[in-house]
Design a protein around this motif. Structure first.
Motif, PDB file in Angstrom:
ATOM      1  N   ALA A  61       0.902  -1.213   0.083  1.00  0.00           N
ATOM      2  CA  ALA A  61      -0.219   0.135  -0.055  1.00  0.00           C
ATOM      3  C   ALA A  61       0.890   1.251  -0.033  1.00  0.00           C
ATOM      4  O   ALA A  61       0.671   2.182  -0.751  1.00  0.00           O
ATOM      5  N   GLN A  65       0.670   4.076  -3.019  1.00  0.00           N
ATOM      6  CA  GLN A  65       0.462   5.382  -2.774  1.00  0.00           C
ATOM      7  C   GLN A  65       1.355   6.280  -3.317  1.00  0.00           C
ATOM      8  O   GLN A  65       1.317   7.425  -3.689  1.00  0.00           O
ATOM      9  N   LYS A 143      -8.669   8.282  -3.077  1.00  0.00           N
ATOM     10  CA  LYS A 143      -8.628   7.234  -2.585  1.00  0.00           C
ATOM     11  C   LYS A 143      -7.211   6.697  -2.255  1.00  0.00           C
ATOM     12  O   LYS A 143      -6.588   6.161  -3.074  1.00  0.00           O
ATOM     13  N   ARG A 144      -6.948   6.500  -1.107  1.00  0.00           N
ATOM     14  CA  ARG A 144      -5.749   6.313  -0.548  1.00  0.00           C
ATOM     15  C   ARG A 144      -5.464   4.825  -0.573  1.00  0.00           C
ATOM     16  O   ARG A 144      -6.563   4.042  -0.396  1.00  0.00           O
ATOM     17  N   TRP A 145      -4.156   4.066  -0.895  1.00  0.00           N
ATOM     18  CA  TRP A 145      -4.176   2.712  -0.808  1.00  0.00           C
ATOM     19  C   TRP A 145      -4.229   2.282   0.532  1.00  0.00           C
ATOM     20  O   TRP A 145      -3.919   2.936   1.571  1.00  0.00           O
ATOM     21  N   GLU A 146      -4.619   0.893   0.709  1.00  0.00           N
ATOM     22  CA  GLU A 146      -4.922   0.531   2.203  1.00  0.00           C
ATOM     23  C   GLU A 146      -4.360  -0.815   2.249  1.00  0.00           C
ATOM     24  O   GLU A 146      -4.135  -1.474   1.181  1.00  0.00           O
ATOM     25  N   GLN A 147      -4.129  -1.437   3.230  1.00  0.00           N
ATOM     26  CA  GLN A 147      -3.197  -2.521   3.483  1.00  0.00           C
ATOM     27  C   GLN A 147      -3.849  -3.850   2.890  1.00  0.00           C
ATOM     28  O   GLN A 147      -3.203  -4.715   2.466  1.00  0.00           O
ATOM     29  N   ASP A 149      -5.619  -3.938   0.259  1.00  0.00           N
ATOM     30  CA  ASP A 149      -5.853  -3.834  -1.225  1.00  0.00           C
ATOM     31  C   ASP A 149      -5.053  -4.867  -2.047  1.00  0.00           C
ATOM     32  O   ASP A 149      -5.347  -5.459  -2.977  1.00  0.00           O
TER      33      ASP A 149
END
Length: 202
Positions: A61, A65, A143-147, A149
Motif C-alpha cells: 500500500a 500510494q 482514494k488512498r491505498w490500504e493494507q 488492497d
C-alpha cells in the motif's frame, strides 16, 4: 517467523494436535469452515504475525500510494497506463525467461513492440485483471491505498475471469465495472450476498 525487526528463526517440528484430529472427523461443511477460518485462538502467540499478507499488504500500500501521488501529477498523468503496464510486464520476466529456457527459445524475439507486450499481458486473464484493476485504482487519486488492497487484487484477479458471480466490496465492484472487466469476462459483480444468491437461484 520473520518480522520487520527479527530474521526467520530455526525450523521447528510440528506437534500433533488433538483439535485437528477432532475437526477432521466432523462433517465436510464444518471441516471446510475450519480449514478456511481455523479454530479460535489457534495461533494467538505474542510477537507472531500469522497473517503474513497483512505485513506485505502494508508495504504494498505504501509503494502504490507513492506511485499514485507521482502518476497523478499533471506532467506525469499521461504515462500512468504505460508505467504500470511496464511494471506488470517486469513482474512476468522471470517466468518468461524460465519458460523460454525450458523450450530453448530466445525471449528477446518474443516481443517486437510495446503493443505486443500489452497484447501479451491482456492475453493472460489473471494478469489482465490484476493490471486493469490496479490501473483503474491508481486513477482515483482521492482514494488512498490500504493494507488489504493487495490481498483483494490477488483474489479478484483469479475470481473475476474464472467465476460467474463475485461478491466483494462496493469499491471493487465499481472499479471492476469502470474497467469493464465484468463485461469482458461475463462476471456478475455484486457487493451483497443476497444479490449473488438471487442470481444463482434465477
Amino acid at each position: 517467523m520473520e518480522t520487520d525487526t527479527t530474521p526467520e528463526g530455526p525450523a521447528v517440528t510440528p506437534r500433533p494436535d488433538e483439535r485437528i484430529d477432532r475437526f477432521a472427523s466432523v462433517d465436510q461443511e464444518h471441516y471446510q469452515w475450519f480449514s478456511l477460518a481455523g479454530f479460535e485462538d489457534a495461533m494467538d502467540i505474542d510477537g507472531l504475525d500469522r497473517i503474513t499478507q497483512h505485513r506485505r499488504g502494508a508495504r504494498y500500500a505504501e509503494q502504490q500510494q507513492i506511485r499514485t501521488d507521482w502518476l497523478n501529477k499533471n506532467e506525469n498523468r499521461g504515462m500512468l497506463d504505460r508505467f504500470l503496464l511496464s511494471e506488470d510486464f517486469n513482474d512476468l520476466l522471470e517466468d518468461i525467461h524460465q519458460t523460454c529456457d525450458l523450450h530453448n527459445l530466445d525471449p528477446y524475439k518474443l516481443f517486437q513492440s510495446r503493443e505486443e507486450i500489452i497484447d501479451f499481458i491482456k492475453s493472460i486473464p489473471t494478469r489482465d485483471v490484476f493490471s486493469a484493476l490496479r490501473i483503474t485504482r491508481h486513477r482515483n487519486k482521492q482514494k488512498r491505498w490500504e493494507q488489504h488492497d493487495f490481498a483483494d487484487l490477488l483474489a479478484l484477479s483469479v475470481a473475476i475471469p474464472y467465476c460467474d458471480v463475485v461478491v466483494t466490496e462496493k469499491q471493487w465492484c465499481h472499479i471492476t465495472k469502470q474497467a469493464r472487466l465484468d463485461k469482458k469476462y461475463g462476471t456478475l459483480m455484486v457487493h451483497k450476498l443476497d444479490d449473488a444468491l438471487s442470481s444463482l437461484r434465477a
